[in-house]
Structure formats: C-alpha cells, structure tokens
Motif scaffolding. Structure first.
Motif, PDB file in Angstrom:
ATOM      1  N   LEU A   1       4.880  -6.435   1.803  1.00 53.49           N
ATOM      2  CA  LEU A   1       4.171  -7.450   1.015  1.00 53.49           C
ATOM      3  C   LEU A   1       4.599  -7.506  -0.429  1.00 53.49           C
ATOM      4  CD1 LEU A   1       0.429  -6.990   2.086  1.00 53.49           C
ATOM      5  CD2 LEU A   1       1.999  -8.833   2.762  1.00 53.49           C
ATOM      6  N   ILE A   2       4.811  -6.327  -1.029  1.00 52.10           N
ATOM      7  CA  ILE A   2       5.031  -6.366  -2.476  1.00 52.10           C
ATOM      8  C   ILE A   2       6.523  -6.440  -2.810  1.00 52.10           C
ATOM      9  CG2 ILE A   2       2.840  -5.215  -2.971  1.00 52.10           C
ATOM     10  CD1 ILE A   2       4.254  -2.712  -3.589  1.00 52.10           C
TER      11      ILE A   2
ATOM     12  N   GLN B   1       5.105  -7.317   7.717  1.00 52.51           N
ATOM     13  CA  GLN B   1       4.240  -8.031   6.777  1.00 52.51           C
ATOM     14  C   GLN B   1       2.796  -8.046   7.288  1.00 52.51           C
ATOM     15  OE1 GLN B   1       4.945 -12.264   6.469  1.00 52.51           O
ATOM     16  NE2 GLN B   1       4.615 -12.203   4.264  1.00 52.51           N
TER      17      GLN B   1
ATOM     18  N   LEU C   1      -4.093 -12.758   1.162  1.00 47.09           N
ATOM     19  CA  LEU C   1      -3.119 -12.110   0.277  1.00 47.09           C
ATOM     20  C   LEU C   1      -3.178 -12.669  -1.134  1.00 47.09           C
ATOM     21  CD1 LEU C   1      -0.634 -10.267  -0.047  1.00 47.09           C
ATOM     22  CD2 LEU C   1       0.767 -12.127   0.846  1.00 47.09           C
TER      23      LEU C   1
ATOM     24  N   ILE D   1      -3.359  -9.752  -4.041  1.00 47.79           N
ATOM     25  CA  ILE D   1      -2.200  -9.311  -4.832  1.00 47.79           C
ATOM     26  C   ILE D   1      -1.669 -10.489  -5.638  1.00 47.79           C
ATOM     27  CG2 ILE D   1       0.146  -8.335  -4.766  1.00 47.79           C
ATOM     28  CD1 ILE D   1      -0.483  -6.955  -2.220  1.00 47.79           C
TER      29      ILE D   1
ATOM     30  N   HIS E   1       0.598 -13.105  -7.545  1.00 46.81           N
ATOM     31  CA  HIS E   1       1.855 -13.672  -7.088  1.00 46.81           C
ATOM     32  C   HIS E   1       3.072 -12.910  -7.620  1.00 46.81           C
ATOM     33  CE1 HIS E   1       5.152 -16.623  -6.806  1.00 46.81           C
ATOM     34  NE2 HIS E   1       4.576 -16.867  -5.642  1.00 46.81           N
TER      35      HIS E   1
ATOM     36  N   ARG F   1       4.172  -9.993  -5.605  1.00 43.45           N
ATOM     37  CA  ARG F   1       4.434 -10.178  -4.174  1.00 43.45           C
ATOM     38  C   ARG F   1       5.901 -10.383  -3.875  1.00 43.45           C
ATOM     39  NH1 ARG F   1       0.949 -15.024  -2.913  1.00 43.45           N
ATOM     40  NH2 ARG F   1      -0.519 -14.476  -4.562  1.00 43.45           N
ATOM     41  N   ARG F   2       6.229 -10.107  -2.679  1.00 42.20           N
ATOM     42  CA  ARG F   2       7.570 -10.285  -2.170  1.00 42.20           C
ATOM     43  C   ARG F   2       7.810 -11.780  -1.962  1.00 42.20           C
ATOM     44  NH1 ARG F   2      10.488  -5.971   0.675  1.00 42.20           N
ATOM     45  NH2 ARG F   2      12.422  -7.054   0.823  1.00 42.20           N
TER      46      ARG F   2
END
Lengths: 127, 441, 483
Positions: free
Chosen positions: B241-242, B345, C26, C30, C32, C35-36
């Motif tokens: 996710l990150i 994910q 999401l 978290i 933006h 985030r991935r």
C-alpha cells in the motif's frame, strides 16, 4: 603479439609510455592473458597523488581481483573512462585502447630505469 | 547408527585398502592427551520414536498458541501462511542443496533467487537486491557498514523510533568497529523530528512503519542529507500500500522478511532483506544472482559479482557473509507469487482496516487514546490508564498476547501498550480485546 | 513459464478472508502522499501454476537426497527427516520471539539443553546460540576478542594471524572487526610453520584463527604447541568449526587450546543447508570470554528459564532475537538421535571414507600432501595433461550425476579438488565415484574434448560467467522484447 619498442616495462607486467612530462600506463599482453576475461576496471580519481608502489588500478576477472601498482610517482591527470562500460578492451587491445591512466611525473627520467622491450621479453621467457 | 551405510565388512575392507589396522589408528595424529581428556555428554543412542517423544515433552512447556490471541508485532507478524509455501520449500532438491557454486546443477535455486531479487526490487523501488541476509537487524548493520565505506564517515544517525532489537544489534556492530551512532528524536506525531538532523554522517537510518507503527514522511528527506545515504527499514507487507522507499530517494532498503510466509519460530530462521541503488552494486554485501546464457545460448542463472565476496576478496571483501537465508527467500518468492500484486494490496488493506478498527474501538474507551497522531499501518501505540505491565498481565490471563511495554518505556513512551493486527484477527477477537480492556478499567 | 514473471494476465480467485469490520477506506487511513502510486509487478499465479513452476525448478537442482555431494569443507551429510517435522511442531514454530518468557519455557528449555550439549562437544565453558551462520560466529568471536583486549587495556593488539590455507570468511571476519591480517605460511607437511609463527608473535598479536583440521584435511599435530605459543604471547585462539566432523565425539577444541569455537549446525549437526542457508553458527568460549557473550543469555533458576540481559560486560546483541531456533532444534534432535556412540561413529566413518577415497584416487590424481587425512583431502587436477583443468573435471563429474567437489580451494594447492565424502556414504557409492574419477582421468588423455565440452547431461551447459559479470542482469528485464 609483440611488445612495442617505444614502451618501457616493469616486472609486474605493466607498460609505460613517456609523453612529455606525462606517462601513459597499461598492462602488458602477457598480464591480460594471465588475468583472463576482465570484467571490471577500477581506476583512481583524477588529481590523485600516487607514490611508486601505490595501487593504481584494480582489475577484476570473474573469480580474481588484481591490483596494478604505480610504477612511478606522480599525479593522475587522465583515466580511461571507456573501460567502465567496456572492460574487455584491456583484453582485446592491452597496448593501445586498453590503457589505464596517464600520470604527470616529476622526473620523467625515472622511466629510463625500467625494462626495455627486449629485456622484458627476456624476463618473460625466464619467468 | 542408522545414518551410516558402511557395514562392518566394508569398514574392514576400507581399512585394509588404506593400510591401517584399526579406526583408532586413523586418529593418531590427534595428540594422545587431547583424546584422553574427551568427556562424553552422557547420552544414549535413541531410536527415532524415543527422540520424538523426548522433544514432544518439551512442547507443552510452551503455551498452546491455538488457545491464544496474538497482538504481538515488532517486525514479526502472525500472518497466515498458505500451505503451498512450506510444501515448496520442503522439496529436498531445494532444502538439501548447498550454495549454488555449480550453476549447472543449481538452476532451481538460482532461478528462484533471481525471482526473489526482482520481487524485492519491485516492492522497494530499488534497482538491485541480494539473495538475502540473516535477518532484519543484521541486514541493517551491514547497510550501515556499507554506507560507511561509501561515504567514508565514521558516524551514522539513527531515528530513535527504530525497533529496539535492530538498534541493539546495530549498536553492537558499531561499537565493535568504532562507528559512532547518533540519535534523531521523534515528535508528538510519532515521526522522526526533521528539524534535528545531524551533519557529517555517513547515513541516516529511518524505519517505516517505525517501531510505533507510524508511516514516516520521507519526501524531500534525501535532498537534505547531502552526501549521506538514506537507509530505510521496511515491513514488506506494508509496501503493498505505501510508497516504496525508492520513490523517496532511499539509497539502501533493508527489512525483516518474516512476514512473507515464514513462521515466527521463536525468532529464526528469518530473512534479511537488502536492496540498493545500482550505483552501489560493488559495495553491496551478500550473494547476488545474475542472468546470462549457457554455451548453447540458452538463458541461465549464476552467482555473479563474486569479486565482492569473502571467498575471492578475503580480507577486503564487502562483508564476511557466506551462508544466508536462501530457503527463506524461496518461501518469500512463493508467498508473493501466490498473492500477486493485487493480493498483496488486498492483504495490506485487511491489516490496515482491522488495525484501525481496533485502534478506534480502544481509543473510545475511557482513559485510552492513541499515543501518536501519525498515520499507521498494522501496529499502533495506545496510552493506557494505570500500569501497562499490569494491563499486560491481566490480558495474558484472558490468553491475549500483547507486546511487552518495557521496550516502549525505554524509548520514552510511558504508560503505553502497542498492538499489532493481521488478517488473522477476526472481529470477534478484536472485540474481545476491547472488552477485556474495558473490564480492566 | 521460465520465471514467475513470464506468467501474463491476472488470475482470479479468493485467497484472502473477507473484511469483517466496517470499512473505512484507504483514502481515509493513509494520506495520498504516502501511498503507492504504481503496483509492484508481482505476477499472480494460480496454485497449480505455482506448484508446477517450483516443482520444475526443483528438478533443475541437486541436493543431498539426490546423491553424493562431496563438497569439501561443507559436510553435506544426510538430513534426518524427523527433524523437519519436529521443527514444524506448532508449539515451537508458532512461538513469537517477543512472547512473555513464561509462555516459551519449552523453547527456552530446548535452547538451554542444546547449549549444554554443544558446550560439552566443544569442551568449553559457555556458548551463544545467536550467530546465524559460521561466518556470523566468526564475527561474534572477533567482537569478543576485541572486547577482551579493550577491557585489558591492550588495544594495541590488532594483528590476527591466519594460516594461508584459511577459509575466506576468516580474513573477512577479522578485518571487519578492525584487525589486520598476518598470513602464516604452511610448511611442506601442510601444517602451520612453527618457526614462522614464533617469529611473528609479539605484543601486537591479538590471536590466531585456525581451522582444525585445516582445509587440506590435515590435523595440526602440533596444535597444543601452537595454542600454547599464542597464549604465552598474550593472544587468543579462535577455531573455525567447519571441519568438526573430523573428530566429533572423539576430541574437543577446548582441550586443544581454543578460546572460541564456532559450530556449523548446518554442516556437522545435520541441519539442511537450504541451497545456501539458513544456517546456525553457535560460538562456544573459554572462561576468559564468558562475561562478554551476547545477551540475552538463557539462564535457569528455581522459577524456570530466563532470557537474561543482566550481563553488563556483554558485547551486546548479534541477532534480532536468540538465533535460528528452527535450525538449532534440528541439531538438538540430531544429537539426541545419535547419542555419544553415534557422534563417535560419525567421525570414524567420515575419516575412514575420506582416507579410502584418498588412497584409491591418489593412484590417478596428484595428491600434493600424501599422508593420512581426516574427513577430507585435496587433490590437484593439474597433472592430467592435454591442458585439462580442475574446472573441466568438475563439469565432467556433473555428466556422471555427481555434484563436483569444492574446486580451486584451498588456494595453496594449484588446481585444487577438495573432497569430503561424509560418514553417510557407503563403500558402494565411494567405489562408484572412484570408478567415475578414473574414467574421467582416462577420458582426459584419450578424448579431452569430452571434458572441455562438459556438462552435456545437465539442465544447462557451461555458463558464460564473463557476460554475467560484464553486463549484469540482476532483475527480470520486464521491458525486454520477446525473442
């Protein structure tokens, strides 16, 4: 391959070519044959001050690492950057395109004390 | 002895061939006085059944984990391990092979490690990865050594919000080798304090999510470090996710790979993750697998860039590491390929959602609140009313396991407990914890 | 499918449980910026594809279960299957390292008992189980030596002595710890040259790192003189335990003068090597180093077992937790299975097998140090003629279905072939290996091309190592066009 007569040589299998107050240095055809396929060449930083016997360059084959020592004291003024991408040049053309560094020397006369081509070839056959 | 194939007749024939009269004669080169001093342990030879029984007797001295609900974390998480993972790693062609020195007989391990390196680079956003280190803490220590070689500075800065067990190993390595470790404090959000970055350092070590579970903000950090390297320690599951550290300009990424399909196993064997930028390839520790071709031009894999390693460069090697955690890296590759990017994910999202559900439920109890306001992933710190040790003990009575608060306390977070939540925790279990905490107050 | 990345497209299917708490999303949880933005390129394989891919890869591998693995210095012995099951017992496998020590008394009891057995085998006072591999053990040992001299105010002791036959990890571990290396030459008998040793001993020497028997498979007959000389000069003796299989159950490093000794549980004590790890490298020490051992140490009192950190003179921690528990458990079970008699039988048969092979093979191959060996010996491939190298011999062995010996090590033997059969191989297998080695020597004379082109009967032929090193491809080239 013959050993150019205008070069001087060391017993550590380096060649030295005097160009004014600078010398161009490489390894001999014999040395590249002993090392095998060279896969990486590590060269000194420009402006580095080297004493005779300091590590001038490091050559790596797949399973060996060999240091090349400065045959003469001086300041590094040029390095062969092309070897970074094409280390094989040292194998393919050791006496010309495969040169390693150029150093500026204080006393070019030092070069005269090294072996000439005939003496180096004699040394090779006796080794 | 049942693992020996020679018969008595074989031994006789072999002794004759060697030209000695007894087995003992083969040991005459060991000084008599050394052999005379030998003391046996006092153990009989046991059958397999007797051995199993003896080991099984130790097992019940551990807790019956299936009766417990775990909120333990600290880099080691209770994720579900699909059965296919141990199935693959237990194939003896993988598990009973040595380091792949002969590539023609080791293409299985080599291909899998090439896959593992690729997966790690994809997760972290780095260019190159090695095929594993021992564990997260030693991977970090090696990263700091590497940064010192590159930056040629004997001082490293470390965020205080690093796992204590990482920090202890790092301190040990640095103390023994004369590297100074300086600390970067954390702020009220739970993040490193960006105003107090030291200078003249070889590297800054940041962990994200950090020991408080907080995701660090690293945009613009690299630019402020000058020549110093940015080392980031990660939880690989969170990277579903990150943002990958590579995006923030990290130079080296390390981490504990246990969440990728490995049992907690009381702390090992684990999987040290290590990846970095391509420009630092020659300074990297550890084994690296590369792709090439064989004599017929077919794609094949081999150990490469070996001149960095101890078996060639000896005293000038980039690290002394030889044996690593290859089989654990294989487990990680199988685990990730079973999930896929989307699955990873989704998994990370499950962890995130459940952790936040729990945090909010606990935070709504009187006297309880989140200790830090920063965004977190699957672990968080809660300020508790009263003595956290006694809360911890009360929970243990209800067979609920939480991290020992002493490590938080040593980091200056008093009266607090941390909780880790994985996809394995059901709503029922989360609610039970909340109820138990409510009952305590 | 050659690698998992060659699987295209997206597989369907439920691999994860449904979310059973109210979803927040999401976006809310978290920010933006954290985030991935792009998904990692991780393929999703169906379970049958996954199993087939890795089963196929496994068949390209060769393990001890496939046959003889005479890799010198690596002790590739059989790994009892029961140990694998024991390591998977949920009570042990599911134990979290941060669980309260009262809940892990079984794990601690096992580690405590394993420590006692290992100390006994080493003949030393105490042990740390933290090191995760042999080299990690060496590093631990060097850190201990460092601390020992620092506490004694002898920080000038910075030279570590190493025989020229040492494993590469030894000098690497020593220099990493800040020691400089002084190489001690081997004499003509393959053992440490005592004259050279005596000459270099002075107040700058921190110690010596020895492999016993050495990497030629020769036991240092003057081991007691060596360790005594080093001790008298104020130094410490580190023993690399890679070759413990040579005297397991018959002699102890502590009785030879070792101050620190590392085990390779994944060699001598039968834990499988996993294709390169995980291993375990516990370090046993003599009394003078006990106080410096890493923490936590596992102690026992009337209340049970403890993870005790209260050792103020400790060097610190060498591992995230307590070492590779799963590997230690396998070694523990192996010791239980064998008992004292079994341990003794291991070295008996390992040494007998090696001497038998050496005796038979020296008729065909050059044996530079011709004397009784211990568990391994070193041949030279240099005298076969026709320009045949050890490399060629190794590759030809692959064609005959054997894993080749360790090659080009130790460095003091030209074209070295280092052979370690272990106790597990029977005479029948050894005879078959001898037959193949003799056949290869004959081929070298009559048809050397067979060797130079080998292997022909392996999953791949000889690899272009030069290309791999000059133009490294270290991750899957996603952008590469299909051929």
């Amino acid at each position: 391959m013959t050993y150019p007569t205008q070069f001087r040589y060391t017993k550590e299998h380096e060649w030295v070519s005097l160009e004014g107050n600078k010398v161009r240095i490489g390894i001999t055809n014999h040395a590249q044959g002993e090392l095998g396929d060279i896969v990486f060449v590590e060269l000194p930083a420009l402006e580095a001050q080297l004493e005779e016997g300091d590590t001038l360059a490091t050559l790596e084959s797949v399973k060996a690492v060999s240091d090349v020592y400065a045959p003469i004291s001086g300041k590094v003024v040029e390095v062969n950057e092309g070897l970074e991408d094409s280390p094989e040049t040292v194998n393919e053309d050791p006496h010309s395109k495969g040169w390693l560094v150029v150093i500026e020397v204080a006393s070019p006369a030092q070069v005269d004390s090294l072996l000439d081509a005939a003496a180096y070839e004699k040394y090779l056959s006796s080794e | 002895m049942r693992y020996i194939a020679n018969t008595e007749a074989d031994r006789r024939a072999m002794l004759d061939a060697v030209g000695v009269s007894s087995l003992e004669e083969l040991f005459n080169d060991i000084p008599r006085q050394v052999r005379d001093r030998y003391q046996p342990i006092g153990l009989p030879e046991r059958s397999e059944l007797e051995t199993v029984c003896k080991v099984h007797k130790l097992a019940p001295l551990n807790a019956a984990w299936e009766q417990y609900t775990s909120f333990l974390g600290g880099g080691v998480y209770d994720h579900y391990i699909p059965r296919v993972v141990p199935y693959v790693t237990s194939r003896s062609e993988f598990s009973t092979a040595y380091t792949p020195y002969q590539p023609e007989m080791s293409q299985g391990t080599l291909t899998a490690m090439f896959e593992f390196q690729t997966l790690l680079c994809e997760l972290t956003g780095m260019d190159v990865a090695n095929s594993s280190m021992y564990d997260g803490a030693t991977a970090l220590a090696e990263a700091v050594f590497m940064a010192e070689r590159i930056a040629k500075t004997d001082k490293v800065a470390v965020c205080r919000s690093l796992y204590p067990h990482y920090r202890q190993v790092l301190d040990t390595y640095c103390q023994a080798t004369g590297i100074e470790v300086v600390e970067v404090p954390y702020d009220h959000i739970g993040r490193y304090n960006a105003d107090s970055l030291p200078t003249k350092i070889s590297a800054l070590v940041v962990q994200s999510p950090n020991t408080f579970g907080i995701i660090e903000e690293m945009n613009g950090l690299k630019e402020r470090l000058g020549a110093a390297l940015l080392i980031v320690a990660v939880n690989p599951i969170s990277l579903g996710l990150i943002a990958p550290p590579g995006k923030a300009g990290a130079d080296i990424v390390v981490g504990e790979g246990q969440p990728l399909g490995l049992s907690p196993s009381f702390g090992g064997p684990f999987l040290g993750l290590f990846a970095c930028r391509k420009q630092y390839l020659r300074s990297m520790p550890g084994r690296i697998i590369g792709r090439t071709v064989d004599a017929q031009g077919e794609i094949a894999y081999t150990m490469t860039s070996q001149t960095r390693e101890q078996h060639i460069r000896r005293g000038r090697a980039t690290s002394n590491i030889c044996t690593n955690s290859t089989l654990c890296a294989l487990a990680a590759a199988v685990y990730l390929a079973g999930l896929g990017a989307h699955g990873l994910q989704e998994l990370a999202l499950l962890n995130l959602e459940k952790a936040h559900y729990l945090a909010e439920r606990i935070g709504s109890l009187p006297g309880y609140s989140l200790a830090f306001s920063g965004p977190f992933f699957n672990e968080f710190v809660i300020s508790v009313p009263g003595d956290p040790q006694s809360v911890c003990r009360r929970l243990a009575r209800d067979k609920i396991l939480v991290n020992n608060p002493s490590s938080l306390s040593e980091l200056g977070v008093k009266q607090a407990l941390s909780f880790a939540v994985t996809e394995q925790r059901t709503k029922e279990e989360l609610d039970s914890l909340v109820n138990a905490l409510r009952d305590i107050t | 499918m050659k690698t998992i990345f060659d699987a295209k497209g997206k597989r369907e299917g439920k691999v994860l449980p449904a979310l059973d708490v109210p979803q927040q999303g999401l976006e809310k949880l978290i920010p933006h910026s954290l985030r991935r933005s792009r998904k990692p390129r991780i393929p999703a394989l169906s379970e049958p594809e996954l199993v087939r891919h890795y089963t196929r890869l496994s068949k390209l591998n060769y393990g001890v279960d496939d046959g003889l693995y005479p890799l010198g210095s690596c002790t590739m012995k059989y790994n009892p299957k029961v140990n694998e099951d024991l390591a998977q017992l949920p009570a042990f496998a599911d134990a979290h390292p941060l669980a309260d020590e009262r809940l892990v008394q079984g794990s601690l009891a096992l580690l405590h008992e394993a420590s006692r057995y290992l100390c006994n085998i080493a003949g030393l006072s105490d042990i740390t189980l933290q090191p995760a591999a042999g080299a990690h053990g060496e590093l631990t040992g060097m850190f201990l030596f460092n601390r020992y001299f620092r506490e004694r105010g002898e920080s000038k002791r910075k030279r570590m002595l190493l025989p020229d036959s040492a494993h590469g990890t030894n000098p690497a571990s020593a220099t990493t710890s800040g020691f400089s290396i002084t190489q001690i030459p081997s004499g003509e008998d393959g053992m440490v040259d005592l004259v050279a040793l005596r000459e270099t001993l002075d107040e700058t020497v921190a110690g010596i790192m020895l492999t016993v028997p050495n990497t030629l498979g020769i036991f240092e007959e003057r081991i007691l003189e060596i360790t005594q000389m080093v001790h008298t000069a104020g130094g410490l003796c580190y023993f690399d335990g890679a070759n413990l299989n040579a005297f397991l159950g018959q002699a102890r490093p502590g009785d030879m003068g070792a101050d620190a000794f590392h085990f390779n549980l994944h060699k001598t004590l039968s834990a499988p090597h996993g294709g390169g790890g995980p291993g375990s490298g516990p370090v046993a020490v003599s009394q003078c180093l006990v106080d410096f051992l890493p923490v936590p140490r596992i102690t026992k009192d009337e209340n049970g077992y403890h993870l005790d950190r209260n050792f103020p003179r400790s060097i610190g921690c060498m591992h995230s937790f307590y070492g590779n528990f799963g590997v230690i458990l396998k070694a523990y079970a192996y010791i239980l299975l064998l008992g004292d008699d079994g341990l003794h039988a291991v070295s008996d048969n390992a040494v007998l097998n090696a001497n038998y092979l050496q005796e038979r093979l020296k008729k065909t191959y050059h044996l530079p140090y011709d004397r009784l060996c211990k568990h391994e010996f070193v041949l030279s491939g240099e005298k076969l003629g026709q320009g045949i190298t050890t490399f060629d011999i190794a590759k030809r062995l692959i064609d005959y279905g054997f894993y080749p010996p360790t090659v080009y090590f130790p460095l003091i033997v030209r074209e070295a072939l280092m052979i370690e059969p272990t106790e597990c191989e029977g005479k029948e297998t050894l005879d078959r290996f001898i037959g193949v080695m003799e056949k290869i020597a004959l081929e070298a004379k009559e048809n050397p091309e067979l060797l130079r082109a080998a292997p022909q009967h392996a999953p791949v032929q000889r690899l272009d190592q030069t290309r791999a090193a000059r133009h490294p491809i270290l991750t899957y080239p996603f952008d590469e066009l299909p051929e």
